[in-house]
Enzyme design. Structure first.
Site, PDB file in Angstrom:
ATOM      1  N   GLU A   1      -6.991   4.375   7.794  1.00 14.36           N
ATOM      2  CA  GLU A   1      -6.603   5.998   7.644  1.00 14.36           C
ATOM      3  C   GLU A   1      -7.806   6.610   7.204  1.00 14.36           C
ATOM      4  OE1 GLU A   1      -2.780   5.256   5.555  1.00 14.36           O
ATOM      5  OE2 GLU A   1      -2.015   4.685   7.593  1.00 14.36           O
TER       6      GLU A   1
ATOM      7  N   ASN B   1       0.755  -1.205   0.091  1.00 14.14           N
ATOM      8  CA  ASN B   1       0.070  -0.077  -0.025  1.00 14.14           C
ATOM      9  C   ASN B   1       0.888   1.299  -0.074  1.00 14.14           C
ATOM     10  OD1 ASN B   1      -1.843   1.988   0.427  1.00 14.14           O
ATOM     11  ND2 ASN B   1      -2.346   1.308   2.688  1.00 14.14           N
TER      12      ASN B   1
ATOM     13  N   SER C   1       3.367  -2.410  10.336  1.00 15.37           N
ATOM     14  CA  SER C   1       4.867  -2.665  10.628  1.00 15.37           C
ATOM     15  C   SER C   1       5.575  -3.769  10.194  1.00 15.37           C
ATOM     16  CB  SER C   1       5.147  -2.052  12.030  1.00 15.37           C
ATOM     17  OG  SER C   1       4.712  -0.850  12.249  1.00 15.37           O
TER      18      SER C   1
ATOM     19  N   LYS D   1       0.130   4.312  -0.328  1.00 14.62           N
ATOM     20  CA  LYS D   1      -0.580   5.446   0.313  1.00 14.62           C
ATOM     21  C   LYS D   1      -0.153   6.729  -0.678  1.00 14.62           C
ATOM     22  CE  LYS D   1      -0.220   3.290   4.785  1.00 14.62           C
ATOM     23  NZ  LYS D   1      -0.193   3.248   6.485  1.00 14.62           N
TER      24      LYS D   1
ATOM     25  N   GLU E   1      -5.383  -5.236  10.444  1.00 11.49           N
ATOM     26  CA  GLU E   1      -4.403  -4.161  10.767  1.00 11.49           C
ATOM     27  C   GLU E   1      -4.658  -3.347  11.929  1.00 11.49           C
ATOM     28  OE1 GLU E   1      -2.264  -3.044   6.912  1.00 11.49           O
ATOM     29  OE2 GLU E   1      -4.036  -1.869   7.168  1.00 11.49           O
TER      30      GLU E   1
ATOM     31  N   HIS F   1      -9.447   1.084   4.488  1.00 10.82           N
ATOM     32  CA  HIS F   1      -8.102   1.149   5.524  1.00 10.82           C
ATOM     33  C   HIS F   1      -8.387   2.130   6.753  1.00 10.82           C
ATOM     34  CE1 HIS F   1      -4.113   2.338   6.292  1.00 10.82           C
ATOM     35  NE2 HIS F   1      -3.689   1.515   5.861  1.00 10.82           N
TER      36      HIS F   1
ATOM     37  N   GLY G   1       2.471   1.912  10.854  1.00  9.75           N
ATOM     38  CA  GLY G   1       3.460   2.892  10.551  1.00  9.75           C
ATOM     39  C   GLY G   1       4.084   3.270  11.971  1.00  9.75           C
TER      40      GLY G   1
HETATM   41  P1  PGA Z   1       2.737   0.024   7.667  1.00  7.78           P
HETATM   42  O1  PGA Z   1       1.326   0.358   7.061  1.00  7.78           O
HETATM   43  O2  PGA Z   1       3.455  -1.310   7.148  1.00  7.78           O
HETATM   44  O3  PGA Z   1       3.597   1.266   7.277  1.00  7.78           O
HETATM   45  O4  PGA Z   1       2.518   0.059   9.021  1.00  7.78           O
HETATM   46  C1  PGA Z   1       0.570  -0.822   6.776  1.00  7.78           C
HETATM   47  C2  PGA Z   1      -0.630  -0.355   6.215  1.00  7.78           C
HETATM   48  O5  PGA Z   1      -1.274   0.895   6.547  1.00  7.78           O
HETATM   49  O6  PGA Z   1      -1.502  -0.782   5.266  1.00  7.78           O
END
Ligand code: PGA
Length: 252
Positions: free
Chosen positions: A98, A10, A214, A12, A168, A96, A174
Site C-alpha cells: 500500500e 498490521n 487474506s 493499518k 504478500e 508494504h 484485503g
Molecule cells: P489482509 O492484509 O490480511 O487484510 O489481506 C494483509 C496485509 O496487508 O499485510
C-alpha cells in the site's frame, strides 16, 4: 536451523488510541499461555506508544507500519526510526504494497528505510509481492528478485540478522483471495534461495519468511504448514482479538 514463527498484525489506518489499547490488552490476555510463536502488532504511529506501554511485560511485541529514513529535521509529517524505538517498538514494517502503491515508495526508498531501522536496532519486516498483472505476465519472480535485491542493496549479512521478509501477493491483500499452497511454496522456496545467492546459506536459513494476504483463522493452519513459511503478516483478521488469537493458535 529453527525459526520461531512470527504472527504479525498490521492494523493499518484503523482504531483510535483507546480502541487500539483495548484490543491490545484483550489480545495479551488471550495470548498469555501461547508458546513457540512470536506475536507482534503494528498499530498506527499515534497508538504505538500507548499500545507498547499497555502490552509491556506480556508476550506481545509491537511494531510501526512505516518510518522515514532521515534521523531528524524539517520533514513535516514524518517519523524517524529513533522515535519508533523510543515509543517501545521492536519491529517496523517496510515497503508494504500500500505504501508502494499509494505513496510511490521505490525499492531505493525501501533500502534507505531498512538501513535507518537496523541502525537503531529495529527489526525490519520487508514486504514484497507481485500484482495480479505481473503474475499474469509471468513476472512474479523477476519482480520479487528486484524488490529483494534492490531493497537489501549494500547491506552486509550481519546488519540484517533480524530481517524478516513478508511475501504478500498484492492481489491477495484485503481481497479474500489467498494464494494457492503451491504458489506460496514456490515463491517462498525462491526467496530462500535468493537470500542464499545474495548472502549465504546460513543467512537464508535463519531469515523468517512470512506469508500475507487474506490470512484468516480458517486458512492459517494450512498456510503455516507450507515448507519455508515462517509465520504470517495479517491485516483485516488481526483487528479483532478473538479472530487474531485463532490465527496465532493455528497449531492447535
Ligand atoms: P489482509 O492484509 O490480511 O487484510 O489481506 C494483509 C496485509 O496487508 O499485510
Amino acid at each position: 536451523m529453527s525459526r520461531i514463527p512470527l504472527i504479525a498484525g498490521n492494523w493499518k489506518m484503523y482504531k483510535t488510541g483507546p480502541q487500539a489499547v483495548e484490543t491490545a490488552r484483550e489480545l495479551a490476555r488471550l495470548c498469555s499461555d501461547v508458546q513457540g510463536v512470536e506475536v507482534m502488532i503494528a498499530p498506527t504511529f499515534l497508538s504505538l506508544p500507548l499500545v507498547a506501554a499497555s502490552v509491556k511485560g506480556t508476550c506481545i511485541k509491537t511494531g510501526a507500519q512505516n518510518l522515514y529514513f532521515e534521523k531528524q529535521g524539517a520533514f513535516t509529517g514524518e517519523i524517524s526510526a529513533d522515535m519508533i524505538k523510543a515509543a517501545g517498538a521492536q519491529y517496523v514494517i517496510i515497503g508494504h504494497s500500500e505504501r508502494r502503491q499509494y505513496f510511490a515508495e521505490t525499492d531505493a526508498f525501501v533500502c534507505r528505510k531498512i538501513k535507518a531501522a537496523v541502525e537503531v536496532g529495529l527489526k525490519p519486516i520487508l514486504c514484497v509481492g507481485e500484482t495480479e498483472g505481473q503474475r499474469d505476465e509471468e513476472k512474479t519472480f523477476s519482480i520479487l528478485d528486484k524488490q529483494v535485491s534492490d531493497g537489501l542493496k549494500g547491506f552486509g549479512r550481519d546488519e540484517l540478522k533480524d530481517l524478516v521478509i513478508a511475501y504478500e501477493p498484492v492481489w491477495a491483500i484485503g481481497t479474500g483471495k489467498t494464494a494457492g499452497i503451491e504458489q506460496v511454496h514456490e515463491v517462498h522456496q525462491y526467496l530462500r534461495s535468493l537470500l542464499e545467492t545474495l548472502f549465504s546459506r546460513d543467512f537464508a536459513d535463519q531469515t523468517r519468511l512470512l506469508y500475507g494476504g487474506s490470512v484468516k483463522p480458517e486458512n492459517a493452519k494450512e498456510l503455516m504448514g507450507i515448507k519455508d513459511v515462517d509465520g504470517a503478516l495479517v491485516g483485516g483478521a488481526s483487528l479483532d482479538a478473538n479472530q487474531f488469537i485463532n490465527i496465532i493458535r493455528y497449531n492447535i
